[in-house]
Design a protein around this motif. Structure first.
Motif, PDB file in Angstrom:
ATOM      1  N   ASN A  60     102.535 -34.894  26.479  1.00 32.77           N
ATOM      2  CA  ASN A  60     102.608 -33.600  26.304  1.00 32.77           C
ATOM      3  C   ASN A  60     103.227 -33.266  24.825  1.00 32.77           C
ATOM      4  OD1 ASN A  60     102.741 -30.703  26.840  1.00 32.77           O
ATOM      5  ND2 ASN A  60     104.817 -30.744  27.623  1.00 32.77           N
ATOM      6  N   GLU A  61     104.195 -33.867  24.374  1.00 32.52           N
ATOM      7  CA  GLU A  61     104.995 -33.774  23.102  1.00 32.52           C
ATOM      8  C   GLU A  61     103.776 -34.231  22.114  1.00 32.52           C
ATOM      9  OE1 GLU A  61     108.311 -35.687  20.517  1.00 32.52           O
ATOM     10  OE2 GLU A  61     108.691 -35.557  22.569  1.00 32.52           O
ATOM     11  N   ARG A  62     102.949 -35.256  21.849  1.00 33.79           N
ATOM     12  CA  ARG A  62     101.980 -35.539  21.249  1.00 33.79           C
ATOM     13  C   ARG A  62     101.028 -34.298  20.973  1.00 33.79           C
ATOM     14  NH1 ARG A  62     102.472 -40.551  23.641  1.00 33.79           N
ATOM     15  NH2 ARG A  62     100.515 -40.050  24.736  1.00 33.79           N
ATOM     16  N   THR A  63     100.546 -33.791  22.121  1.00 34.48           N
ATOM     17  CA  THR A  63      99.700 -32.694  22.276  1.00 34.48           C
ATOM     18  C   THR A  63     100.328 -31.340  21.440  1.00 34.48           C
ATOM     19  OG1 THR A  63      98.649 -33.306  24.072  1.00 34.48           O
ATOM     20  CG2 THR A  63      98.391 -31.063  23.626  1.00 34.48           C
ATOM     21  N   ARG A  85     113.625 -22.300  31.761  1.00 32.81           N
ATOM     22  CA  ARG A  85     114.487 -23.639  31.989  1.00 32.81           C
ATOM     23  C   ARG A  85     113.726 -24.930  32.021  1.00 32.81           C
ATOM     24  NH1 ARG A  85     119.071 -22.894  35.800  1.00 32.81           N
ATOM     25  NH2 ARG A  85     119.432 -25.075  35.296  1.00 32.81           N
ATOM     26  N   LEU A  86     113.791 -25.920  31.371  1.00 33.77           N
ATOM     27  CA  LEU A  86     113.230 -27.331  31.518  1.00 33.77           C
ATOM     28  C   LEU A  86     113.981 -28.064  32.374  1.00 33.77           C
ATOM     29  CD1 LEU A  86     111.820 -27.504  28.167  1.00 33.77           C
ATOM     30  CD2 LEU A  86     110.801 -26.562  30.386  1.00 33.77           C
ATOM     31  N   ASP A  87     115.211 -27.833  32.894  1.00 31.01           N
ATOM     32  CA  ASP A  87     116.116 -29.007  33.325  1.00 31.01           C
ATOM     33  C   ASP A  87     115.870 -28.483  35.100  1.00 31.01           C
ATOM     34  OD1 ASP A  87     117.384 -26.522  33.700  1.00 31.01           O
ATOM     35  OD2 ASP A  87     119.207 -27.169  33.305  1.00 31.01           O
ATOM     36  N   VAL A  88     114.741 -28.126  35.556  1.00 32.00           N
ATOM     37  CA  VAL A  88     114.546 -27.929  37.024  1.00 32.00           C
ATOM     38  C   VAL A  88     113.675 -29.410  37.562  1.00 32.00           C
ATOM     39  CG1 VAL A  88     114.514 -25.596  36.588  1.00 32.00           C
ATOM     40  CG2 VAL A  88     112.254 -26.993  36.326  1.00 32.00           C
ATOM     41  N   GLY A  89     113.427 -29.456  38.724  1.00 31.58           N
ATOM     42  CA  GLY A  89     112.824 -30.297  39.522  1.00 31.58           C
ATOM     43  C   GLY A  89     112.969 -31.747  39.021  1.00 31.58           C
ATOM     44  N   ASP A  90     112.107 -32.723  39.196  1.00 32.02           N
ATOM     45  CA  ASP A  90     112.307 -34.137  38.821  1.00 32.02           C
ATOM     46  C   ASP A  90     111.735 -34.343  37.526  1.00 32.02           C
ATOM     47  OD1 ASP A  90     113.282 -34.500  41.502  1.00 32.02           O
ATOM     48  OD2 ASP A  90     111.301 -34.660  42.203  1.00 32.02           O
ATOM     49  N   ALA A  91     112.434 -35.466  36.838  1.00 23.39           N
ATOM     50  CA  ALA A  91     112.029 -35.835  35.578  1.00 23.39           C
ATOM     51  C   ALA A  91     110.498 -36.243  35.573  1.00 23.39           C
ATOM     52  CB  ALA A  91     112.954 -36.692  34.990  1.00 23.39           C
ATOM     53  N   PRO A  92     109.479 -35.956  34.904  1.00 22.98           N
ATOM     54  CA  PRO A  92     108.261 -36.528  35.115  1.00 22.98           C
ATOM     55  C   PRO A  92     108.477 -37.879  34.475  1.00 22.98           C
ATOM     56  CG  PRO A  92     108.283 -34.986  33.269  1.00 22.98           C
ATOM     57  CD  PRO A  92     109.763 -34.754  34.070  1.00 22.98           C
ATOM     58  N   ASP A  93     107.087 -38.613  34.593  1.00 23.48           N
ATOM     59  CA  ASP A  93     107.103 -40.151  33.980  1.00 23.48           C
ATOM     60  C   ASP A  93     107.182 -39.919  32.474  1.00 23.48           C
ATOM     61  OD1 ASP A  93     105.831 -42.326  32.807  1.00 23.48           O
ATOM     62  OD2 ASP A  93     104.631 -42.767  34.560  1.00 23.48           O
ATOM     63  N   PRO A  94     108.009 -40.616  31.744  1.00 22.15           N
ATOM     64  CA  PRO A  94     108.100 -40.586  30.488  1.00 22.15           C
ATOM     65  C   PRO A  94     106.918 -40.414  29.589  1.00 22.15           C
ATOM     66  CG  PRO A  94     109.735 -41.631  30.965  1.00 22.15           C
ATOM     67  CD  PRO A  94     109.065 -41.707  31.997  1.00 22.15           C
ATOM     68  N   GLU A 140     105.359 -28.938  30.382  1.00 28.10           N
ATOM     69  CA  GLU A 140     106.782 -29.802  30.892  1.00 28.10           C
ATOM     70  C   GLU A 140     107.441 -29.225  32.047  1.00 28.10           C
ATOM     71  OE1 GLU A 140     108.999 -32.976  30.314  1.00 28.10           O
ATOM     72  OE2 GLU A 140     107.466 -32.243  28.995  1.00 28.10           O
ATOM     73  N   ARG A 141     107.595 -27.778  32.354  1.00 21.47           N
ATOM     74  CA  ARG A 141     108.002 -27.282  33.500  1.00 21.47           C
ATOM     75  C   ARG A 141     107.258 -27.572  34.664  1.00 21.47           C
ATOM     76  NH1 ARG A 141     111.944 -23.820  35.185  1.00 21.47           N
ATOM     77  NH2 ARG A 141     111.436 -22.361  36.670  1.00 21.47           N
ATOM     78  N   ALA A 142     105.914 -27.580  34.505  1.00 22.67           N
ATOM     79  CA  ALA A 142     104.717 -27.752  35.535  1.00 22.67           C
ATOM     80  C   ALA A 142     104.974 -29.016  36.181  1.00 22.67           C
ATOM     81  CB  ALA A 142     103.652 -27.324  35.348  1.00 22.67           C
ATOM     82  N   MET A 143     105.237 -30.049  35.071  1.00 19.09           N
ATOM     83  CA  MET A 143     105.383 -31.632  35.279  1.00 19.09           C
ATOM     84  C   MET A 143     106.481 -31.767  36.171  1.00 19.09           C
ATOM     85  SD  MET A 143     103.637 -33.616  32.308  1.00 19.09           S
ATOM     86  CE  MET A 143     104.960 -33.261  30.899  1.00 19.09           C
TER      87      MET A 143
END
Length: 129
Positions: free
Chosen positions: A31-34, A16-25, A91-94
């Motif tokens: 991460n997406e570019r990578t 799940r990716l809707d955990v924690g706090d949203a990281p800096d965009p 993404e989850r770790a961030m």
């Protein structure tokens, strides 16, 4: 049945990716570019493998072009799937404020290229005899 439900729930919650706090965009975009760069690399490996298997002149050994092309195609497929999972793990770790997990993508690409080069070297040496 209850065990399967719990197992499924554990696997689902792990991704799940809707955990924690949203990281800096900016970090999410990086991460997406990578991820997209890994996808381009995977596409390049698969394209090279296909071109080698179809267009390279034969070495005189049965299945020679396929021996070189197939590891590249398979490596590209594995890299494509692996890049998605790496993106999700990052993404989850961030979002959870954790260190970014180590990636197996670099050693995978290096291994695929090394194996392909070794096969090509053997075929060139054997084909000259």
């Amino acid at each position: 049945m209850i065990v399967k439900a719990r197992g499924h729930q554990a696997v689902t919650s792990r991704w799940r990716l809707d955990v924690g706090d949203a990281p800096d965009p900016r970090f999410s975009f990086a991460n997406e570019r990578t991820f997209l760069a890994w996808c381009r690399t995977a596409l390049a490996l698969m394209t090279a493998g296909l071109a080698i298997a179809q267009l390279l002149p034969a070495f005189g050994v049965p299945g020679d072009r396929r021996l070189i092309g197939l590891p590249l195609i398979a490596g590209g497929a594995v890299l494509s799937a692996g890049s998605f999972f790496q993106w999700a793990r990052n993404e989850r770790a961030m979002r959870l404020g954790q260190d970014l997990p180590r990636s197996l993508l670099l050693p995978t690409v290096a291994l695929v290229i090394a194996v392909t080069a070794a096969i090509a070297l053997v075929l060139v040496v054997v084909g000259e005899q």
